[in-house]
Design a protein around this motif. Structure first.
Motif, PDB file in Angstrom:
ATOM      1  N   ALA A  58      14.670  -4.854  -4.835  1.00  0.00           N
ATOM      2  CA  ALA A  58      13.513  -3.965  -4.964  1.00  0.00           C
ATOM      3  C   ALA A  58      12.257  -4.748  -5.333  1.00  0.00           C
ATOM      4  CB  ALA A  58      13.801  -2.893  -6.015  1.00  0.00           C
ATOM      5  N   GLN A  59      12.370  -5.637  -6.301  1.00  0.00           N
ATOM      6  CA  GLN A  59      11.202  -6.416  -6.721  1.00  0.00           C
ATOM      7  C   GLN A  59      10.724  -7.341  -5.608  1.00  0.00           C
ATOM      8  OE1 GLN A  59      12.734  -8.289 -10.259  1.00  0.00           O
ATOM      9  NE2 GLN A  59      11.995  -6.668 -11.602  1.00  0.00           N
ATOM     10  N   TRP A  60      11.655  -7.950  -4.915  1.00  0.00           N
ATOM     11  CA  TRP A  60      11.290  -8.876  -3.833  1.00  0.00           C
ATOM     12  C   TRP A  60      10.567  -8.130  -2.715  1.00  0.00           C
ATOM     13  CZ3 TRP A  60      15.254 -11.603  -0.125  1.00  0.00           C
ATOM     14  CH2 TRP A  60      14.579 -12.557   0.642  1.00  0.00           C
ATOM     15  N   ALA A 103      10.468   1.495  -6.733  1.00  0.00           N
ATOM     16  CA  ALA A 103      11.583   1.062  -5.892  1.00  0.00           C
ATOM     17  C   ALA A 103      12.776   0.646  -6.737  1.00  0.00           C
ATOM     18  CB  ALA A 103      11.138  -0.100  -4.995  1.00  0.00           C
ATOM     19  N   THR A 104      12.506   0.034  -7.879  1.00  0.00           N
ATOM     20  CA  THR A 104      13.592  -0.406  -8.761  1.00  0.00           C
ATOM     21  C   THR A 104      14.395   0.782  -9.276  1.00  0.00           C
ATOM     22  OG1 THR A 104      12.311  -2.339  -9.444  1.00  0.00           O
ATOM     23  CG2 THR A 104      14.129  -1.679 -10.865  1.00  0.00           C
ATOM     24  N   MET A 105      13.700   1.863  -9.634  1.00  0.00           N
ATOM     25  CA  MET A 105      14.383   3.020 -10.179  1.00  0.00           C
ATOM     26  C   MET A 105      15.369   3.610  -9.169  1.00  0.00           C
ATOM     27  SD  MET A 105      12.773   6.484 -11.865  1.00  0.00           S
ATOM     28  CE  MET A 105      12.061   7.020 -10.290  1.00  0.00           C
ATOM     29  N   LEU A 106      15.017   3.578  -7.878  1.00  0.00           N
ATOM     30  CA  LEU A 106      15.909   4.117  -6.861  1.00  0.00           C
ATOM     31  C   LEU A 106      17.051   3.155  -6.537  1.00  0.00           C
ATOM     32  CD1 LEU A 106      13.565   5.881  -4.277  1.00  0.00           C
ATOM     33  CD2 LEU A 106      14.963   6.886  -6.065  1.00  0.00           C
ATOM     34  N   ILE A 120       0.809  -1.216   0.000  1.00  0.00           N
ATOM     35  CA  ILE A 120       0.000   0.000   0.000  1.00  0.00           C
ATOM     36  C   ILE A 120       0.844   1.269   0.000  1.00  0.00           C
ATOM     37  CG2 ILE A 120      -1.928  -1.153   1.135  1.00  0.00           C
ATOM     38  CD1 ILE A 120      -1.065   0.112   3.757  1.00  0.00           C
ATOM     39  N   LEU A 121       2.117   1.159   0.384  1.00  0.00           N
ATOM     40  CA  LEU A 121       2.987   2.326   0.335  1.00  0.00           C
ATOM     41  C   LEU A 121       3.298   2.687  -1.118  1.00  0.00           C
ATOM     42  CD1 LEU A 121       5.643   1.590   3.119  1.00  0.00           C
ATOM     43  CD2 LEU A 121       3.934   3.409   3.140  1.00  0.00           C
ATOM     44  N   PRO A 122       3.496   3.960  -1.426  1.00  0.00           N
ATOM     45  CA  PRO A 122       4.028   4.297  -2.754  1.00  0.00           C
ATOM     46  C   PRO A 122       5.345   3.564  -2.963  1.00  0.00           C
ATOM     47  CG  PRO A 122       3.306   6.280  -1.599  1.00  0.00           C
ATOM     48  CD  PRO A 122       3.236   5.162  -0.606  1.00  0.00           C
ATOM     49  N   PRO A 123       5.513   2.857  -4.095  1.00  0.00           N
ATOM     50  CA  PRO A 123       6.733   2.069  -4.294  1.00  0.00           C
ATOM     51  C   PRO A 123       8.013   2.867  -4.105  1.00  0.00           C
ATOM     52  CG  PRO A 123       5.116   1.513  -5.966  1.00  0.00           C
ATOM     53  CD  PRO A 123       4.555   2.674  -5.206  1.00  0.00           C
ATOM     54  N   ILE A 124       7.970   4.170  -4.418  1.00  0.00           N
ATOM     55  CA  ILE A 124       9.182   4.970  -4.281  1.00  0.00           C
ATOM     56  C   ILE A 124       9.566   5.124  -2.811  1.00  0.00           C
ATOM     57  CG2 ILE A 124       8.110   7.257  -4.137  1.00  0.00           C
ATOM     58  CD1 ILE A 124      10.303   8.141  -6.178  1.00  0.00           C
ATOM     59  N   VAL A 125       8.574   5.072  -1.907  1.00  0.00           N
ATOM     60  CA  VAL A 125       8.877   5.117  -0.474  1.00  0.00           C
ATOM     61  C   VAL A 125       9.605   3.838  -0.063  1.00  0.00           C
ATOM     62  CG1 VAL A 125       7.876   5.208   1.846  1.00  0.00           C
ATOM     63  CG2 VAL A 125       6.927   6.636   0.023  1.00  0.00           C
ATOM     64  N   GLY A 126       9.142   2.694  -0.593  1.00  0.00           N
ATOM     65  CA  GLY A 126       9.866   1.452  -0.347  1.00  0.00           C
ATOM     66  C   GLY A 126      11.275   1.509  -0.893  1.00  0.00           C
ATOM     67  N   GLY A 127      11.449   2.159  -2.054  1.00  0.00           N
ATOM     68  CA  GLY A 127      12.783   2.311  -2.621  1.00  0.00           C
ATOM     69  C   GLY A 127      13.690   3.136  -1.732  1.00  0.00           C
ATOM     70  N   ASP A 168      18.279   3.328   1.907  1.00  0.00           N
ATOM     71  CA  ASP A 168      18.789   3.700   3.224  1.00  0.00           C
ATOM     72  C   ASP A 168      19.411   2.505   3.937  1.00  0.00           C
ATOM     73  OD1 ASP A 168      19.026   5.739   5.354  1.00  0.00           O
ATOM     74  OD2 ASP A 168      17.652   4.431   6.441  1.00  0.00           O
ATOM     75  N   LEU A 169      18.937   1.296   3.613  1.00  0.00           N
ATOM     76  CA  LEU A 169      19.462   0.090   4.267  1.00  0.00           C
ATOM     77  C   LEU A 169      20.592  -0.552   3.485  1.00  0.00           C
ATOM     78  CD1 LEU A 169      19.164  -2.006   6.561  1.00  0.00           C
ATOM     79  CD2 LEU A 169      17.492  -3.201   5.120  1.00  0.00           C
ATOM     80  N   PHE A 170      20.464  -0.577   2.142  1.00  0.00           N
ATOM     81  CA  PHE A 170      21.432  -1.299   1.316  1.00  0.00           C
ATOM     82  C   PHE A 170      22.300  -0.397   0.441  1.00  0.00           C
ATOM     83  CE2 PHE A 170      17.779  -4.305   1.699  1.00  0.00           C
ATOM     84  CZ  PHE A 170      18.437  -5.291   2.432  1.00  0.00           C
ATOM     85  N   GLY A 171      22.094   0.909   0.520  1.00  0.00           N
ATOM     86  CA  GLY A 171      22.809   1.824  -0.351  1.00  0.00           C
ATOM     87  C   GLY A 171      24.306   1.876  -0.100  1.00  0.00           C
TER      88      GLY A 171
END
Length: 271
Positions: free
Chosen positions: A137-139, A205-208, A96-103, A108-111
């Motif tokens: 991101a997809q997972w 999320a993939t784009m980020l 339900i979150l905007p995917p970009i928020v998940g990205g 922030d965790l894996f960058g």
């Protein structure tokens, strides 16, 4: 009779509205392009590479969801503990979150400036701008689809089967492998198909996490920013065909599995 006929007409008319709303924009895209222009756009090596990347990463993300999500769904379906509703709610957040928020959360965790990202990079594994970044991101975005559908299937398994297995001394792993998974095949296969199809189309999320290498949605976005709507219509039509084929294959697999799966008898335990 007139009242019944009027209500039936109203029911059909209301049902037609969402069907037309979904199909008309897609149909209009194909009206505005030609097979020749679509073929010309889709013989671009960069676009074909993006399609291959999307399919490979989506398959990997789906396998990860199967390897770990089924166990999570099983334990959640049978467990009783305080705060279970909160855990189930939190697991739905990626849906339900905007995917970009998940990205943003993933970066922030894996960058490259995060501890995990720095630790893996020092060992030659980049978690951003790589195929692994796409998979992560997809997972993250699509994994809950499988958990939710599989959990619904596990909940539908009669409790008598598990009680009989416990009396025979079966542990949780045996119950999972020999009772719950076979009896929940419909839900698992449906969840797998949905997870894969959604992973292929994941964008935000993939784009980020991995702007490069391009996936199909990212490449379409790049083409849009460069050529506008008119320039990307042939590409969009091809993308619709690719997604429709993926979805069609998934639904076909579900129907085949449902056709071959025997419904368990209410008086007989598979144990």
């Amino acid at each position: 009779m007139k009242s019944i006929s009027l209500r039936l007409t109203l029911l059909i008319a209301c049902a037609i509205v969402p069907i037309l709303y979904i199909l008309l924009p897609i149909a209009h895209l194909f009206v505005d392009t030609s097979p020749a222009s679509m073929l010309k756009s889709w013989i671009d090596p960069e676009l074909l590479t993006a399609v291959a990347t999307s399919l490979l990463s989506a398959a990997t993300a789906t396998i990860l969801s199967l390897c770990f999500g089924l166990q999570a769904a099983f334990l959640i379906s049978i467990a009783r503990f305080p705060g279970k509703w909160l855990l189930e709610t939190l697991l739905l957040l990626p849906l339900i979150l905007p995917p970009i928020v998940g990205g943003v959360a993933l970066v922030d965790l894996f960058g490259p400036y995060a501890f995990i990202g720095q630790w893996t990079a020092a060992r030659g594994v980049m978690l951003t701008n790589s195929i692994w970044g796409i998979v992560l991101a997809q997972w993250y975005i699509t994994g809950p689809f499988l958990i939710v559908t599989a959990e619904a299937g596990f909940r539908a398994v009669p409790s008598e089967f598990r009680e009989a297995a416990i009396l025979d001394g079966a542990d949780l792993l045996t119950q999972f492998r020999k009772i719950y998974t076979p009896l929940s095949q419909k839900a698992i296969v449906a969840g797998t198909a949905l997870t894969f199809a959604r992973a292929v189309g994941e964008f935000g999320a993939t784009m980020l996490m991995a702007y490069h290498p391009y996936t199909l949605p990212v490449d379409i976005w790049v083409q849009f920013t460069a050529n506008g709507v008119s320039g990307m219509i042939p590409i969009a039509c091809g993308a619709i065909l690719v997604m429709a084929i993926c979805l069609g294959i998934g639904r076909w697999v579900v129907r085949v599995r449902q056709g071959h799966q025997r419904e368990p008898s209410s008086s007989a335990s598979p144990w």
